[in-house]
Design an enzyme around this catalytic site. Structure first.
Site, PDB file in Angstrom:
ATOM      1  N   HIS A 416       0.812  -1.219   0.000  1.00 44.25           N
ATOM      2  CA  HIS A 416       0.000   0.000   0.000  1.00 44.25           C
ATOM      3  C   HIS A 416       0.848   1.273   0.000  1.00 44.25           C
ATOM      4  O   HIS A 416       0.342   2.370  -0.239  1.00 44.25           O
ATOM      5  CB  HIS A 416      -0.931   0.005   1.222  1.00 44.25           C
ATOM      6  N   ARG A 417       2.152   1.153   0.237  1.00 43.01           N
ATOM      7  CA  ARG A 417       3.004   2.331   0.186  1.00 43.01           C
ATOM      8  C   ARG A 417       3.112   2.879  -1.234  1.00 43.01           C
ATOM      9  O   ARG A 417       3.305   4.081  -1.425  1.00 43.01           O
ATOM     10  CB  ARG A 417       4.417   2.005   0.699  1.00 43.01           C
TER      11      ARG A 417
END
Length: 443
Positions: A416-417
């Site tokens: 998700h980064r």
């Protein structure tokens, strides 16, 4: 790769070797690799026995005497124990340099006779020399003694100019740098606090009656899998997106393509699987959604120019992920034949490191095992992995009517980064489009 097991010696002490001669076999967590000599000479002494586990990369496993050098003297100079502190430190350094047999000049895993070492030598203050230093991606050539002194004194060895042969950094270079007040690494940032460990082996075994179990030692592969998956779950914020894909059009096209495959020596030139088409569809989806074809670093977003798709293959004791490079540029038949070859050699542990290291994404297919859906663990440096479930007949509504279609559920796990929910949904939507309209993979 950080360490391996010395599986077999193919030479013995006294044997003469030349550049390219295979002298030993090293078992890593994923494959069995050959160690080659990079110079000619005589095997003066073998320092690491067959079967030794946990042998570090770039450490010393044997002494190679050069042409014209007395093999027995070279063997004695290496010794089995650290040299005593005396005025012969320069000779000690020279002996260690020979024993190292230019391992820092050889590429990994192809190393000179020193690809590994059972016990790192120590200088007068103790401690190992540490890994071969690098600067701007290039290896810094320094003797083991010079590296150990620099490490113990906190001196940045990459800032020192070498006066030894071919610019090699030797002991006197480090001593001169220390005397002149060379920059120390003492003020370097402290390493991050280690993650808390799980329960100890003793604490776990206390829960079971003695004699009710047997202990099976972890091999290198299982240790590596455990380490990498734990690291992934502790450092990567996972996010999951699931979609259902209808397979009927793909299965029909696959059947037609397989029937039309040219035959040579009574064998078809190719036989496509659903997984081959999944690989192609994911690669094309990454081409269409390039912002999802990335890797995360603390400083930059790494945007890849091609889709290198790793494919999880189950092998005894674990799994390995051979990679189809530039999969978006390859035809289905090429992908199919390449995967058959990679899968076969993966099960035989014959893959080269370049065939399973790296990649930009991965596919894990458990559909053939009857698994309906699951979520896979992202394998860094990847930012995505696609979990493929079984294709099964399900009721679907089309144009207001209830019909039966072959449907498979797919789940995209993302880091998700760098791949958030909306971007992950866009990528999975592009994949779904290729699966449900498979003719797009042929043009």
């Amino acid at each position: 790769m950080e360490e391996g097991n010395l599986a077999k010696w193919l030479v013995k002490e006294g044997d003469k070797v030349g550049p390219g001669d295979v002298i030993a076999e090293i078992e890593t967590d994923k494959a069995t690799m050959e160690v080659e000599a990079v110079d000619e000479g005589t095997i003066a002494k073998i320092l690491v026995d067959e079967g030794t586990e946990g042998v570090k990369v770039n450490a010393v496993i044997a002494v190679l005497a050069e042409d014209g050098e007395d093999a027995s003297e070279a063997a004695q100079s290496a010794g089995d124990t650290p040299a005593k502190k005396d005025s012969s430190s320069d000779k000690k350094e020279e002996a260690e340099s020979k024993a190292e047999t230019s391992s820092d000049e050889a590429p990994t895993p192809k190393a000179k006779t020193s690809a590994a070492d059972s016990k790192p030598l120590s200088d007068d203050k103790g401690g190992s020399a540490g890994p071969v230093p690098t600067k701007d991606g290039e290896k810094i050539f320094a003797s083991p003694l010079a590296r150990r002194i620099a490490k113990n004194e906190g001196v940045d060895i990459t800032a020192i100019s070498g006066s030894g042969p071919k610019g090699r950094i030797v002991k006197r270079d480090v001593e001169e740098a220390i005397a002149s007040g060379a920059k120390s690494k003492a003020d370097a940032p402290q390493a991050a606090t280690a993650m808390p460990l799980g329960a100890s082996s003793e604490a776990i075994l206390k829960n079971f009656e003695e004699g009710s179990y047997e202990l099976v030692k972890h091999d290198g592969m299982r240790k590596t899998i455990a380490k990498r998956l734990q690291e992934s779950k502790q450092t990567i914020p996972h996010f999951y997106v699931t979609m259902d894909c209808e397979l009927d059009a793909l299965l029909s096209l696959r059947s037609q393509l397989n029937k039309s495959a040219p035959v040579k020596d009574e064998k078809p030139a190719y036989k496509l699987s659903v997984n081959d088409m999944v690989i192609k569809a994911l690669a094309l989806a990454l081409r269409d959604v390039p912002d999802a074809n990335v890797s995360w670093t603390d400083e930059n977003m790494v945007k890849h120019k091609h889709a290198d798709v790793g494919v999880a293959v189950s092998i005894p004791g674990g799994l390995i992920t051979p990679i189809v490079r530039k999969a978006e540029t390859k035809t289905l038949s090429v992908i199919s034949n390449e995967m058959k070859d990679l899968g076969k050699r993966a099960k035989e542990k014959k893959l080269a490191p370049t065939e399973y290291q790296g990649g930009t994404t991965a596919v894990s297919n458990m559909g053939m095992m009857g698994v309906k859906n699951f979520s896979a663990v992202v394998n860094p440096p990847h930012a995505t992995i696609l979990a493929i479930g079984a294709g099964e007949q399900r009721p679907v509504v089309k144009d207001g009517e209830l019909k039966v279609a072959t449907v498979m559920s797919v789940t995209l796990s993302t880091d998700h980064r760098c791949v958030d929910g909306a971007l992950g949904a866009e990528l999975l939507g592009a994949f779904k489009n290729y699966i449900e309209n498979p003719m797009g993979m042929l043009v």
